[in-house]
Design an enzyme around this catalytic site. Sequence first.
Site, PDB file in Angstrom:
ATOM      1  N   TYR A 185      -1.488  -0.883  10.596  1.00 31.66           N
ATOM      2  CA  TYR A 185      -1.322  -1.090   9.398  1.00 31.66           C
ATOM      3  C   TYR A 185      -0.203  -0.453   8.454  1.00 31.66           C
ATOM      4  CZ  TYR A 185      -3.695  -1.368   4.532  1.00 31.66           C
ATOM      5  OH  TYR A 185      -3.956  -1.705   3.212  1.00 31.66           O
ATOM      6  N   SER A 240       0.764  -1.152   0.014  1.00 36.62           N
ATOM      7  CA  SER A 240       0.040  -0.050   0.163  1.00 36.62           C
ATOM      8  C   SER A 240       0.826   1.344   0.224  1.00 36.62           C
ATOM      9  CB  SER A 240      -0.824  -0.149   1.290  1.00 36.62           C
ATOM     10  OG  SER A 240      -1.472   1.248   1.413  1.00 36.62           O
TER      11      SER A 240
HETATM   12  N1  LIG Z   1      -8.760  -0.486  -0.362  1.00 35.55           N
HETATM   13  C1  LIG Z   1      -7.820   0.438  -0.234  1.00 35.55           C
HETATM   14  O1  LIG Z   1      -7.877   1.604  -0.129  1.00 35.55           O
HETATM   15  C2  LIG Z   1      -6.543  -0.351  -0.256  1.00 35.55           C
HETATM   16  C3  LIG Z   1      -5.137   0.299  -0.676  1.00 35.55           C
HETATM   17  C4  LIG Z   1      -4.116  -0.126  -0.560  1.00 35.55           C
HETATM   18  C5  LIG Z   1      -3.902  -1.496  -0.298  1.00 35.55           C
HETATM   19  N2  LIG Z   1      -4.935  -2.349  -0.114  1.00 35.55           N
HETATM   20  C6  LIG Z   1      -4.733  -3.520   0.221  1.00 35.55           C
HETATM   21  O2  LIG Z   1      -5.349  -4.624  -0.829  1.00 35.55           O
HETATM   22  C7  LIG Z   1      -5.714  -5.613  -0.222  1.00 35.55           C
HETATM   23  C8  LIG Z   1      -7.162  -5.943  -0.610  1.00 35.55           C
HETATM   24  O3  LIG Z   1      -7.937  -5.045  -0.069  1.00 35.55           O
HETATM   25  P1  LIG Z   1      -9.730  -4.653  -0.376  1.00 35.55           P
HETATM   26  O4  LIG Z   1      -9.669  -3.287  -0.309  1.00 35.55           O
HETATM   27  O5  LIG Z   1      -9.966  -5.460  -1.566  1.00 35.55           O
HETATM   28  O6  LIG Z   1     -10.006  -5.170   1.273  1.00 35.55           O
HETATM   29  P2  LIG Z   1     -11.493  -5.817   1.445  1.00 35.55           P
HETATM   30  O7  LIG Z   1     -11.587  -5.460   2.968  1.00 35.55           O
HETATM   31  O8  LIG Z   1     -12.704  -5.282   0.420  1.00 35.55           O
HETATM   32  O9  LIG Z   1     -11.462  -7.536   1.183  1.00 35.55           O
HETATM   33  C9  LIG Z   1     -10.394  -8.074   1.711  1.00 35.55           C
HETATM   34  C10 LIG Z   1     -10.507  -9.632   1.434  1.00 35.55           C
HETATM   35  O10 LIG Z   1      -9.705 -10.301   2.286  1.00 35.55           O
HETATM   36  C11 LIG Z   1     -10.185 -11.458   3.079  1.00 35.55           C
HETATM   37  N3  LIG Z   1      -9.677 -11.876   4.274  1.00 35.55           N
HETATM   38  C12 LIG Z   1      -9.392 -11.092   5.541  1.00 35.55           C
HETATM   39  N4  LIG Z   1      -8.792 -11.872   6.237  1.00 35.55           N
HETATM   40  C13 LIG Z   1      -8.333 -12.992   5.661  1.00 35.55           C
HETATM   41  C14 LIG Z   1      -7.748 -14.102   6.123  1.00 35.55           C
HETATM   42  N5  LIG Z   1      -7.180 -14.268   7.435  1.00 35.55           N
HETATM   43  N6  LIG Z   1      -7.590 -15.086   5.232  1.00 35.55           N
HETATM   44  C15 LIG Z   1      -8.217 -14.965   4.022  1.00 35.55           C
HETATM   45  N7  LIG Z   1      -8.739 -13.980   3.258  1.00 35.55           N
HETATM   46  C16 LIG Z   1      -9.146 -13.164   4.210  1.00 35.55           C
HETATM   47  C17 LIG Z   1     -11.904 -10.825   3.310  1.00 35.55           C
HETATM   48  O11 LIG Z   1     -12.749 -11.775   3.590  1.00 35.55           O
HETATM   49  C18 LIG Z   1     -12.060 -10.097   2.273  1.00 35.55           C
HETATM   50  O12 LIG Z   1     -12.484 -10.907   0.929  1.00 35.55           O
HETATM   51  C19 LIG Z   1      -5.511  -5.646   0.924  1.00 35.55           C
HETATM   52  O13 LIG Z   1      -4.051  -6.453   1.458  1.00 35.55           O
HETATM   53  C20 LIG Z   1      -5.357  -4.298   1.492  1.00 35.55           C
HETATM   54  O14 LIG Z   1      -4.652  -3.921   2.662  1.00 35.55           O
HETATM   55  C21 LIG Z   1      -6.459  -1.637  -0.191  1.00 35.55           C
END
Ligand SMILES: NC(=O)c1ccc[n+]([C@@H]2O[C@H](COP(=O)([O-])OP(=O)(O)OC[C@H]3O[C@@H](n4cnc5c(N)ncnc54)[C@H](O)[C@@H]3O)[C@@H](O)[C@H]2O)c1
Length: 270
Positions: free
Chosen positions: A163, A150
């Site tokens: 985080y 991120s």
């Molecule tokens: N959305 C943002 O703004 C953003 C920005 C930068 C990075 N990210 C990163 O991108 C990735 C996805 O983010 P997102 O926005 O789609 O999040 P989200 O919360 O919408 O989805 C996350 C998914 O991970 C799954 N998950 C959670 N814990 C888990 C576990 N222990 N084992 C397996 N699956 C698990 C959840 O069930 C969900 O389907 C993450 O690593 C997040 O940190 C997101």
Amino acid sequence: MTDYGKRFRLDGKVALVSGAARGIGAEIALALAQAGARVIVSDVADGGGRATAQAIAAAGGSADACVHDVTVEAQWEAAVALAQHRYGRLDVLVNNAGIETAALLAQCTLDDFRRVMDINVNGVFLGVKHAIRAMAKPQGQGGSIINLSSVAGLIGTTGHAAYHTSKGAVRLLTKAAAVECAQLGTGIRVNSVHPAIVATDMGTNFIQHFVDLGLAPDYATAEAAIKAAHPLGRFGEPADVASAVVYLASDAAQWVTGTELVLDGGYTAA
Ligand SMILES: NC(=O)c1ccc[n+]([C@@H]2O[C@H](COP(=O)([O-])OP(=O)(O)OC[C@H]3O[C@@H](n4cnc5c(N)ncnc54)[C@H](O)[C@@H]3O)[C@@H](O)[C@H]2O)c1
């Protein structure tokens, strides 16, 4: 002459995407399948991402859903074994599963801090470990590992120290794995992607936390301020991240390893 269209395709490759039931992971799984990969969709929720696997199949692709908690090593072994038994190989791992919490450091509990590390760091470590075992030459065919860090792995903000710590660790785990995999001749490339705010459940929660922590008076004010910090004037879409992952998974990125691909609408350039 080089066929550039073919270099960006993933035909014949097998990919595993963690946390692919929704959000960025679901879009990555769909994108990899559209580019020609056969995909193992995995998640701790929603039957392992059954709806995502069904959406891929409905679009003419090939996908299986796998119930998989990334903090449990035996479940990593099972997810990788599913790819190997079903398709005989694993070429691409996307360590996407992750969680976010918010607290000022003086209030952050050790349990909350550990939970974020367990999923965001230990989960990625286990994925890298078992993907290397499956992919490394000469038993395997090499491959591409892509870790979701991120912009939070590059800079700090108020209220999200756990985080930030976890995503910073993913950044350097990626570089260490990239160097080790290259120097041992495994044929495996390892890279990280660094999105700013992406419009998903997590993105919405991240904005709401600024209100909950008393850093903004209401959601609309927090959203406007954070959006304004992205020079391109909008948040990311899951497709913005998925496009970069397809590139890193493909042979077009054959010489790319240990890099941190920032996808942030200019957030960290400003
Ligand atoms: N959305 C943002 O703004 C953003 C920005 C930068 C990075 N990210 C990163 O991108 C990735 C996805 O983010 P997102 O926005 O789609 O999040 P989200 O919360 O919408 O989805 C996350 C998914 O991970 C799954 N998950 C959670 N814990 C888990 C576990 N222990 N084992 C397996 N699956 C698990 C959840 O069930 C969900 O389907 C993450 O690593 C997040 O940190 C997101």
